[in-house]
Design a protein around this motif. Structure first.
Motif, PDB file in Angstrom:
ATOM      1  N   PRO A   1      -1.398 -11.204  12.890  1.00 52.07           N
ATOM      2  CA  PRO A   1      -0.457 -10.081  13.043  1.00 52.07           C
ATOM      3  C   PRO A   1      -1.161  -8.825  13.514  1.00 52.07           C
ATOM      4  O   PRO A   1      -2.319  -8.565  13.160  1.00 52.07           O
ATOM      5  N   ASP A   2      -0.458  -8.047  14.356  1.00 55.38           N
ATOM      6  CA  ASP A   2      -0.969  -6.746  14.812  1.00 55.38           C
ATOM      7  C   ASP A   2      -2.367  -6.855  15.414  1.00 55.38           C
ATOM      8  O   ASP A   2      -3.241  -6.032  15.141  1.00 55.38           O
ATOM      9  N   SER A   3      -2.572  -7.849  16.256  1.00 58.17           N
ATOM     10  CA  SER A   3      -3.899  -8.081  16.823  1.00 58.17           C
ATOM     11  C   SER A   3      -4.250  -7.131  17.955  1.00 58.17           C
ATOM     12  O   SER A   3      -5.422  -6.961  18.283  1.00 58.17           O
ATOM     13  N   GLY A   4      -3.238  -6.550  18.602  1.00 61.03           N
ATOM     14  CA  GLY A   4      -3.485  -5.724  19.780  1.00 61.03           C
ATOM     15  C   GLY A   4      -3.569  -6.527  21.060  1.00 61.03           C
ATOM     16  O   GLY A   4      -3.711  -5.954  22.147  1.00 61.03           O
TER      17      GLY A   4
ATOM     18  N   GLN B   1      -4.676  -1.733  23.097  1.00 59.55           N
ATOM     19  CA  GLN B   1      -4.194  -3.037  23.536  1.00 59.55           C
ATOM     20  C   GLN B   1      -5.152  -3.610  24.572  1.00 59.55           C
ATOM     21  O   GLN B   1      -5.806  -2.858  25.305  1.00 59.55           O
TER      22      GLN B   1
ATOM     23  N   ARG C   1     -10.003  -2.592  19.130  1.00 64.10           N
ATOM     24  CA  ARG C   1      -8.710  -1.891  19.092  1.00 64.10           C
ATOM     25  C   ARG C   1      -8.869  -0.464  18.582  1.00 64.10           C
ATOM     26  O   ARG C   1      -8.245   0.460  19.089  1.00 64.10           O
TER      27      ARG C   1
ATOM     28  N   GLU D   1     -10.587  -5.980  15.905  1.00 66.13           N
ATOM     29  CA  GLU D   1     -10.122  -4.748  15.268  1.00 66.13           C
ATOM     30  C   GLU D   1     -11.015  -3.579  15.675  1.00 66.13           C
ATOM     31  O   GLU D   1     -10.528  -2.468  15.908  1.00 66.13           O
TER      32      GLU D   1
ATOM     33  N   GLU E   1       8.587 -11.185  21.235  1.00 70.24           N
ATOM     34  CA  GLU E   1       8.701 -11.397  19.790  1.00 70.24           C
ATOM     35  C   GLU E   1       8.567 -12.880  19.490  1.00 70.24           C
ATOM     36  O   GLU E   1       9.161 -13.713  20.174  1.00 70.24           O
TER      37      GLU E   1
ATOM     38  N   THR F   1      -2.314  -8.389  24.160  1.00 67.86           N
ATOM     39  CA  THR F   1      -1.109  -8.437  24.986  1.00 67.86           C
ATOM     40  C   THR F   1      -1.027  -9.697  25.841  1.00 67.86           C
ATOM     41  O   THR F   1       0.046 -10.021  26.357  1.00 67.86           O
TER      42      THR F   1
END
Length: 269
Positions: free
Chosen positions: A147-150, A127, A121, A118, A268, A152
């Motif tokens: 979730p929403d880890s950044g 990302q 990020r 985090e 997704e 890719t």
């Protein structure tokens, strides 16, 4: 599965490979970033050098070191790889975290990795791609499930990708049991094979001659991920042990570089 010749070669034993890689001199970072008050809550930063003619538009890379989550092993042994990636045009962050035998353990260690990512990020790159070696490969695969880890893309190098199986095999002299303080009741909360699908593009690179973390663990992860709907890749390296995958300039490291530069977008879950 892709099979490639790489690493130390058939004539060099796993111990010689380990001695060679762990004997490399530490490389000093260009800067540091703190994400907490404990001395281990720090991230080393390297800026791109571009010595091979590449620009600085390459993906930001976060490294997570291994060592069976233990205090005896810190981020310094992966600093030559960090410097190598920077010389080839990448911005690099190498994460330290609290470890078993010090202030770490199951929840603390994982919490540190999540907080460190985090911080990356928030302050360095929205990302990034994560490279984890051995126990760091476990942490990278676990982080991809958040979730929403950044994240890719994950490139997991000889990862402890199946904690339950690693415990059954007694890897690292009972390292998994030590990580959980002797109580495995919460193992599924941290086991990558129990947290699928992630939807994050994932490549595992693993030597067939790895004596520390058998390639079986990566094979089991890939099978479970595909059953869950993910599409991971496993690159199996002939004649390669546990450490050539983090050795600057090795054939295995060249494969890592190609994986990092491959355009790939998250799916997704």
């Amino acid at each position: 599965m892709t099979t490639a010749g790489a690493g130390a070669g058939a004539g060099a034993g796993a111990q010689a490979e380990a001695d060679r890689v762990l004997g490399l001199a530490d490389c000093a970072p260009d800067g540091t970033l703190r994400y907490g008050s404990h001395p281990d809550q720090v991230i080393d930063l390297w800026w791109p050098r571009g010595l091979d003619g590449e620009g600085s538009g390459l993906p930001f890379v976060v490294l997570v070191h291994g060592g069976f989550w233990r205090e005896a092993y810190d981020r310094r042994h992966i600093s030559p790889l960090a410097a190598h990636l920077a010389r080839r045009g990448h911005r690099v962050a190498s994460v330290e975290y609290r470890r078993v035998g010090g202030a770490g353990g199951h929840s603390t260690t994982l919490e540190d990795v999540e907080r460190a990512l985090e911080a990356v990020r928030r302050t360095q790159a929205a990302q990034f791609r994560v490279v984890g070696h051995s126990a760091g490969g476990h942490l990278a695969l676990w982080a991809a499930s958040r979730p929403d880890s950044g994240i890719t893309k994950v490139v997991a190098l000889a990862p402890v990708a199946d904690l339950a199986r690693a415990d059954e095999l007694g890897l690292g002299g009972g390292a998994v049991l030590d990580l959980f303080g002797g109580d495995l009741s919460d193992i599924a909360l941290a086991d990558p094979v129990a947290l699928l699908p992630t939807g994050v593009p994932t490549t595992l690179i693993h030597g067939r001659d790895d004596p520390d973390v058998p390639i079986e663990l990566s094979e089991r992860f890939v099978a479970a991920a595909r059953s869950a709907g993910d599409e991971p890749r496993l690159i199996a390296l002939e004649g390669t042990g546990h450490f050539a995958v983090v050795e600057p300039g090795s054939d295995a490291c060249d494969i890592l570089l190609r994986e990092l530069r491959e355009p790939q977008e998250p799916r997704e879950p």
